[in-house]
Design a protein around this motif. Structure first.
Motif, mmCIF file in Angstrom:
data_model
loop_
_atom_site.group_PDB
_atom_site.id
_atom_site.type_symbol
_atom_site.label_atom_id
_atom_site.label_comp_id
_atom_site.label_asym_id
_atom_site.label_seq_id
_atom_site.Cartn_x
_atom_site.Cartn_y
_atom_site.Cartn_z
ATOM 1 N N GLY A 36 0.675 -1.177 0.038
ATOM 2 C CA GLY A 36 -0.135 -0.130 0.118
ATOM 3 C C GLY A 36 0.663 1.395 0.058
ATOM 4 N N ALA A 37 2.011 1.219 -0.528
ATOM 5 C CA ALA A 37 2.852 2.242 -0.438
ATOM 6 C C ALA A 37 2.303 3.655 -1.495
ATOM 7 N N VAL A 38 2.731 4.840 -0.885
ATOM 8 C CA VAL A 38 2.085 5.844 -1.924
ATOM 9 C C VAL A 38 3.116 5.974 -3.061
ATOM 10 N N LYS A 39 2.251 6.213 -4.091
ATOM 11 C CA LYS A 39 3.063 6.295 -5.665
ATOM 12 C C LYS A 39 3.917 7.215 -5.480
ATOM 13 N N ASN A 40 5.216 7.039 -6.064
ATOM 14 C CA ASN A 40 6.137 8.130 -6.313
ATOM 15 C C ASN A 40 6.031 8.719 -7.296
ATOM 16 N N ASP A 41 6.139 10.223 -7.322
ATOM 17 C CA ASP A 41 6.339 10.966 -8.622
ATOM 18 C C ASP A 41 7.019 10.468 -9.611
ATOM 19 N N VAL A 42 6.540 10.510 -10.797
ATOM 20 C CA VAL A 42 7.383 10.206 -12.090
ATOM 21 C C VAL A 42 8.606 11.036 -12.275
ATOM 22 N N ALA A 43 9.762 10.305 -12.541
ATOM 23 C CA ALA A 43 11.047 11.109 -12.567
ATOM 24 C C ALA A 43 11.271 11.827 -13.852
ATOM 25 N N VAL A 44 10.851 12.807 -14.130
ATOM 26 C CA VAL A 44 10.879 13.846 -15.230
ATOM 27 C C VAL A 44 11.888 14.860 -15.057
ATOM 28 N N THR A 45 12.280 15.286 -13.714
ATOM 29 C CA THR A 45 13.227 16.465 -13.701
ATOM 30 C C THR A 45 14.614 15.988 -13.762
ATOM 31 N N GLY A 46 15.408 17.005 -14.015
ATOM 32 C CA GLY A 46 16.815 16.520 -13.951
ATOM 33 C C GLY A 46 17.529 16.103 -15.448
ATOM 34 N N VAL A 47 16.479 16.205 -16.528
ATOM 35 C CA VAL A 47 16.914 15.605 -17.853
ATOM 36 C C VAL A 47 16.483 16.398 -18.871
ATOM 37 N N ARG A 48 17.357 16.695 -19.850
ATOM 38 C CA ARG A 48 17.004 17.570 -21.202
ATOM 39 C C ARG A 48 16.399 16.657 -22.201
ATOM 40 N N TRP A 49 14.925 16.811 -22.237
ATOM 41 C CA TRP A 49 14.069 15.847 -22.771
ATOM 42 C C TRP A 49 14.122 16.494 -24.406
ATOM 43 N N VAL A 50 14.121 15.599 -25.492
ATOM 44 C CA VAL A 50 14.124 15.826 -26.880
ATOM 45 C C VAL A 50 12.614 15.283 -27.166
ATOM 46 N N PRO A 51 11.864 15.978 -27.717
ATOM 47 C CA PRO A 51 10.432 15.372 -28.227
ATOM 48 C C PRO A 51 10.732 14.772 -29.500
ATOM 49 N N GLU A 52 10.701 13.324 -29.371
ATOM 50 C CA GLU A 52 11.292 12.631 -30.961
ATOM 51 C C GLU A 52 9.768 12.740 -31.622
ATOM 52 N N SER A 53 8.840 12.646 -31.102
ATOM 53 C CA SER A 53 7.749 12.730 -32.214
ATOM 54 C C SER A 53 6.496 13.094 -31.328
ATOM 55 N N VAL A 54 5.335 13.478 -32.323
ATOM 56 C CA VAL A 54 3.948 13.723 -31.558
ATOM 57 C C VAL A 54 3.087 13.034 -32.363
ATOM 58 N N THR A 55 2.081 12.468 -31.698
ATOM 59 C CA THR A 55 0.968 11.729 -32.527
ATOM 60 C C THR A 55 -0.378 12.436 -31.868
ATOM 61 N N VAL A 56 -1.171 12.750 -33.175
ATOM 62 C CA VAL A 56 -2.486 13.355 -33.001
ATOM 63 C C VAL A 56 -3.357 12.893 -33.846
ATOM 64 N N ASP A 57 -4.528 12.372 -33.133
ATOM 65 C CA ASP A 57 -5.496 11.867 -33.869
ATOM 66 C C ASP A 57 -5.000 10.618 -34.761
ATOM 67 N N GLY A 58 -4.198 9.837 -34.173
ATOM 68 C CA GLY A 58 -3.520 8.537 -34.617
ATOM 69 C C GLY A 58 -2.461 8.877 -35.643
ATOM 70 N N LYS A 59 -2.162 9.934 -36.008
ATOM 71 C CA LYS A 59 -1.061 10.245 -36.980
ATOM 72 C C LYS A 59 0.269 10.803 -36.474
ATOM 73 N N LYS A 60 1.506 10.065 -36.624
ATOM 74 C CA LYS A 60 2.755 10.469 -35.928
ATOM 75 C C LYS A 60 3.273 11.336 -36.729
ATOM 76 N N TYR A 61 3.972 12.503 -35.917
ATOM 77 C CA TYR A 61 4.517 13.546 -36.492
ATOM 78 C C TYR A 61 6.048 13.631 -35.942
ATOM 79 N N PRO A 62 7.039 13.106 -36.847
ATOM 80 C CA PRO A 62 8.376 12.960 -36.151
ATOM 81 C C PRO A 62 9.097 14.115 -36.260
ATOM 82 N N LEU A 63 10.090 14.412 -35.215
ATOM 83 C CA LEU A 63 10.794 15.863 -35.156
ATOM 84 C C LEU A 63 11.583 15.949 -36.352
ATOM 85 N N PRO A 64 11.445 16.963 -37.056
ATOM 86 C CA PRO A 64 12.333 17.238 -38.334
ATOM 87 C C PRO A 64 13.628 17.350 -38.147
#
Length: 284
Positions: free
Chosen positions: A36-64
């Protein structure tokens, strides 16, 4: 979407169960302790993230290929539009307020600059802006190498960490302390200390910096994967309770023998008793 319009969205209510606070503890594998441990916050900080792709209405748009896109998450709110988190969506700079609770990342108060971009980059930015707002479910996979943020309607952004640059040398680099380690447990720093504790190991056999409130200096001899620190000399300012507690923990680590290890840009110093710290090179 009109490119001449600054994107700004109102705050969205946070979803998910209560999570550990930023100053709490968690096991290194992120599972928590006990049933029953409390769920930890997802570890998204401390990283420089690159958006490799976006999916909208089922269509994938890769990063140019010619896009310059990255996002860094810093939970909390800032005064005025744009927030504390941000980066670039491909061509235009962006800022936003971000809150992290459990596996929910809530993005609000998004603002972007209005530069004209290449057509493919502009299209990617528009799709990115459609998804990067509101309550998003976060999923990390591949040992934290892939982050997917998904809206309730299924639209999503897939991020990967920015490839590491040349490794900073151990000596001569200013290292900013990002956390403490005790055996198998990792602990984040109190908010009052974040970004303030740092040290530099010189090639002249000296080391110094700040413990978070007080400055310090000491001797430091690097021998293979070991560092032998001498007795610490420091200023004697009175600091708030949580800050002094952290200073005492850092003082213990930086005044004896430690093993140093580096992985993915993070330096870890560990004492023979299992206590230690993590640090990353200061941005230049």
């Amino acid at each position: 979407m009109d490119r001449g319009t600054k994107l700004k969205h109102s705050a969205v209510a946070l979803l998910g169960a209560a999570a550990l606070t930023a100053c709490g503890t968690q096991t290194v594998d992120g599972t928590g302790a006990g049933s029953g441990a409390v769920k930890n916050d997802v570890a998204v900080t401390g990283v420089r993230w690159v958006p490799e792709s976006v999916t909208v209405d089922g269509k994938k748009y890769p990063l140019p290929p010619d896009a310059d896109a990255h996002v860094e998450f810093e939970p909390g709110r800032a005064e005025g539009p744009g927030g504390k988190s941000g980066g670039s969506a491909g061509c235009n700079s962006l800022g936003a307020d971000v809150e992290v609770e459990g596996d929910t990342v809530t993005v609000s108060d998004v603002a972007m600059t209005e530069k004209g971009c290449a057509e493919d980059v502009q299209r990617f930015e528009e799709r990115f802006a459609e998804v990067f707002t509101g309550a998003l479910t976060a999923e990390l996979s591949g040992k934290g190498e892939t982050l997917v943020l998904t809206k309730d309607n299924g639209d999503s952004i897939t991020f990967g960490p920015e490839p590491p640059g040349p490794q900073e040398p151990l000596e001569g680099t200013e290292w900013v302390v990002t956390g403490l380690v005790d055996g198998g447990t990792a602990k984040s720093l109190p908010a009052e200390v974040e970004g303030k504790a740092h040290f530099t190991i010189g090639e002249d056999g000296r080391a110094g910096g700040s413990l978070g409130c007080n400055g310090f200096s000491t001797e430091a001899a690097v021998k293979g994967d070991r560092i032998e620190f001498g007795e610490i000399a420091s200023s004697r300012r009175m600091c708030p309770g949580p800050v002094m507690k952290t200073e005492n923990e850092l003082r213990e680590i930086l005044s004896g023998k430690v093993t140093h290890d580096r992985e993915d840009g993070t330096l870890t110093l560990t004492t023979d008793s299992g206590k230690g710290l993590t640090a990353t090179a200061a941005r230049k």
